[in-house]
Design a protein around this motif. Sequence first.
Motif, PDB file in Angstrom:
ATOM      1  N   LYS A  23       0.829  -1.200   0.000  1.00 15.62           N
ATOM      2  CA  LYS A  23       0.000   0.000   0.000  1.00 15.62           C
ATOM      3  C   LYS A  23       0.871   1.261   0.000  1.00 15.62           C
ATOM      4  O   LYS A  23       2.087   1.198   0.120  1.00 15.62           O
ATOM      5  N   ASP A  58     -10.237  -0.606   1.560  1.00 17.48           N
ATOM      6  CA  ASP A  58     -10.794  -0.310   0.238  1.00 17.48           C
ATOM      7  C   ASP A  58     -12.269  -0.659   0.291  1.00 17.48           C
ATOM      8  O   ASP A  58     -12.645  -1.636   0.945  1.00 17.48           O
ATOM      9  N   GLU A 118     -12.918  -2.447  -6.666  1.00 18.54           N
ATOM     10  CA  GLU A 118     -12.584  -1.255  -5.868  1.00 18.54           C
ATOM     11  C   GLU A 118     -13.208   0.036  -6.397  1.00 18.54           C
ATOM     12  O   GLU A 118     -13.035   0.385  -7.541  1.00 18.54           O
TER      13      GLU A 118
HETATM   14 MG    MG Z   1      -6.500   1.874  -4.434  1.00 19.32          MG
END
Ligand code: MG
Length: 438
Positions: A334, A352, A361
């Motif tokens: 991330k 998410d 997403e």
């Molecule tokens: Mg993302």
Amino acid sequence: MPETAVENWTQISHLKEHVGEEVTLKGWLYNKRSKGKITFLQVRDGSGLVQAVAVKSELPDASWQAAESLTQESSCIVTGVVRADERAPSGVELTVTSVEVVDIPSEEYPISLKEHGTDFLMSHRHLWIRSRRPHAILKIRSTIEHAMHEFFEKREFIRFDTPILTPAACEGTTTLFETDYFGDPAFLAQSGQLYLEAGAMAFGNVYCFGPTFRAEKSKTRRHLMEFWMVEAEMAYADLWQNIQVQEDFVRHVVGRVLEKNRADLALLERDVAPLEKTVAQGFPRITYDEAVERLSSAGSDIKWGEDFGNDDEDILANQFETPFFVTHYPTAIKAFYMQPDPNRPEVALCADMLAPEGYGEIIGGSQRICDYDLFLERMQQHDLDPAAYGWYLDLRKYGSVPHSGFGLGIERAIRWICRLDHIRETIPFPRLLTRIYP
Ligand code: MG
Ligand code: 4AD
């Protein structure tokens, strides 16, 4: 007169309020059918579509000639008496009393009412948006945008505009669009987040809405080079408070679409049941660990520590009926600014939001690192030049507090809400890997 109408003529969307009255419409000819001495004009004006019936024996000669001369997309001014008509999709019909030509196309309109290939339609996007399907989608887009602002205004967030031209990356250096800024490199913003964090330290709760840019060198159904993101940042908020705001936000936005765009959803043949569930229910929350287990059981070869591929997201997103959250992804996959979980630093305090029905997403968000030293360390690990981020480090130097935020890609949300196959239909003029025209 409704506030939306411009004086001297009536909008088609308001015709129902004028049954029995004579009104004037200003618009374009969508389609025409002639039956000897009767001509059925389908007129559109941007707000709607209505059938106007012109009868030769009841019209001045000039008006009949005008009606006869109209071709697809001719602009025209039509006056007539509004009649209630149960069978008409708009609920009304017009009995024409006068027709005036504004402009007749000098060439045949390129988009006929028959089927065209996507590439042809994309090349004529400037005209295609007059057709019913793109029109319905873009009206839903407008509702979503209005609803977003309404949500944040009600919650007393300050709207805080962030720059488009920036000196450094926010979401990794591989998808930057670089431009020349008087001899120095500058980059089109991938996200407003870093600046929004400065805003949160000044105003508490802030949000921004603007175009963002990613040079995504892959051709997928969910990536645009230029997309619009609504982002929020909240001082003192933790991961769970952040998630709650996102859930409330998406439920509000979807609720508004259900209120205002039923006819558009019907035109798109969108089953509204999942949207209704979204408004009625809380969103499930699962951890990344659990998501990996679910994926393995479903036959994916994903290993702990890897990011989800599009296929993985699709598998997960098919297991839920409403949007849902995946929390605590591995810190290593991330963004550099995400707060590691103090009890388990290999995962981040992030989430998410994934849309159901296989859409994947639509929101990325997290708690941000607020400790100065930890931040410096993370920047070194990510090879980021502390000089370019000096101002951002200042936020960790002068009264740093825990804070969280998120960004929703509105085209991703529209793609799911309208249940579209490809993201290119969600924005008036999509910027794709192989297309920048028109
Ligand atoms: Mg993302
Ligand atoms: O997950 P992302 O990269 O997160 C951020 O940019 C954070 N800085 C947001 C924040 O916390 N303020 O992007 C956020 C969302 C994604 O969930 C997705 O919906 C959308 O932006 N998105 C795209 N939409 C269309 N085309 C692309 N190429 C997109 N990349 C991201």
